[in-house]
Design a protein around this motif. Structure first.
Motif: not given
Length: 435
Positions: A105, A128, A133
């Motif tokens: 991540h 992201r 996200h």
């Protein structure tokens, strides 16, 4: 085959590596039930949130993965964070084998002076946010008139392409345009700094060539010898793509100028009167489109920096579980090999992992079903089923703006509310499973 003879495998994560592994395992064994645990309420991980949102063809692989849950009996347990909602050892103890496919991540950080500045953003975080996200920021920072992208792999080129495009270029994608428009509204120059020479650059030639299809973009190259671009027999695929790109992208009044600098390494970053001064070293700092042997640092003034230098392996969720000698625990994807390789390469690796799991199941005694059934029953109330995800999917597609394929919901509670609404409308959110 009796119900008692069936085997059960847990897969933690639901991205491409998880799905390819499940797909391959189900082809190897007809006696296996798979439960896929995902910390988010929605599946598909890297495909949904990491792939550039204008590469909708790449994201279409999810239609293939849908069949795992709708036809092959894989049970999806979204909104279940292994390590928060249930201990890893509890999952491992209930299943005959456990596959960790949680990915990575956090962006790798450049350990250089000044790169902790607030106007430095990692490419993973950038992607992201743009992919909306859950849990990430809801806005991108304003990039100013000059942005630097550090890196010359595919992710760096993805970032450059997204920054250079106009609204009309995103037809048929799931790009959330307001985010990108606010961030890039003043952008005029993109400096791309790559440590490697053009022949060793890690971008795919076809990906670089996509820049040539964007109107109003001028591409300039530095740190490349002229003969590398002209000699058709000797030049690499990267050099050939660059040569073609330079021929096609020379508008007289460019909207955006992209400067590809090869053989350049950043040295430091400092703020000077509101602008960032990026110190670099290498032949790509030459002002001409030819190689220079000078290694003297030079500086480039920019307003923001996006680093595309990989991901931090140390933050992989649950990787501590892989450090022991547990024979029933396997890794897939970036949790296995680190942050490298494409989604297509995950398919071959998934087959390898599936064979390893199959070999283990052939020799290991089945675990009692009772503990597993109790665990799954306990998680039913809070987990999101695939049917509930399908309701979210339909909701996002209905909300799509003209020219877009979906409008993603970013707020976790909103996603859960949509899922729960599907359950209360008479749908069976948790159909019976053999797992």
């Amino acid at each position: 085959m009796t119900a008692e003879a069936r085997r059960a495998v847990a897969i933690i994560g639901s991205g491409p590596s998880a799905c390819y592994t499940a797909q391959a395992l189900l082809k190897l064994r007809r006696d296996v039930d798979v439960a896929m645990f995902e910390r988010l309420p929605v599946p598909y991980g890297l495909i949904r949130y990491g792939v550039a949102p204008d590469h909708i063809g790449t994201k279409a692989v999810t239609r293939q993965f849908d069949r795992l849950f709708t036809k092959s009996g894989v049970r999806f347990l979204g909104n279940v964070d292994v390590g928060r909602d249930v201990d890893f050892e509890t999952v491992r103890g209930a299943f005959d084998a456990t596959v960790v496919a949680t990915g990575l991540h956090a962006d790798a950080r450049l350990q250089l002076p000044g790169f902790e500045h607030e106007r430095v953003i990692g490419a993973g975080r950038f992607m992201r946010i743009l992919n909306q996200h859950p849990g990430d920021d809801v806005a991108l920072p304003r990039l100013g008139t000059r942005a630097a992208v550090v890196g010359n792999g595919n992710v760096a080129i993805d970032v450059v392409r997204l920054l250079a495009k106009q609204e009309s270029d995103f037809e048929g994608s799931d790009v959330h345009s307001p985010l990108l428009s606010d961030a890039t509204g003043d952008l005029r120059v993109i400096e791309v700094l790559g440590r490697a020479a053009v022949d060793d650059a890690r971008f795919t030639p076809s990906l670089l060539a996509e820049l040539g299809r964007i109107d109003g973009v001028r591409v300039e190259a530095f740190g490349v010898a002229a003969e590398q671009l002209v000699d058709r027999e000797q030049r690499s695929g990267q050099a050939a793509a660059l040569a073609g790109l330079l021929e096609r992208t020379q508008p007289e009044r460019p909207r955006i100028t992209v400067r590809l600098r090869f053989g350049v390494a950043p040295v430091a970053l400092a703020e000077d009167h509101g602008r960032l001064k990026l110190s670099v070293a290498g032949p790509g700092t030459s002002a001409a489109n030819a190689a220079s042997t000078s290694a003297e640092p030079a500086s480039i003034e920019v307003d923001s920096v996006i680093t595309a230098v990989g991901f931090h392996r140390g933050d992989a969720h649950l990787l501590h579980a892989l450090l022991g000698d547990e024979q029933d625990v396997f890794a897939a994807g970036w949790a296995r090999r680190g942050p490298q390789g494409t989604i297509a390469e995950s398919r071959a690796e998934g087959q390898t992992v599936a064979r390893e799991v199959d070999s283990w199941l052939a020799s290991a005694a089945p675990k009692p079903e009772g503990e597993r059934a109790a665990l799954l029953d306990r998680l039913t109330a809070t987990s999101v089923s695939f049917a509930e995800w399908s309701a979210i999917d339909e909701h996002e597609q209905r909300r799509a703006a003209p020219g877009r394929v979906r409008a993603k919901e970013q707020d976790t509670q909103t996603l859960l509310r949509i899922a729960r609404s599907a359950a209360t409308m008479g749908e069976d959110p948790h159909p019976e499973s053999n797992t």
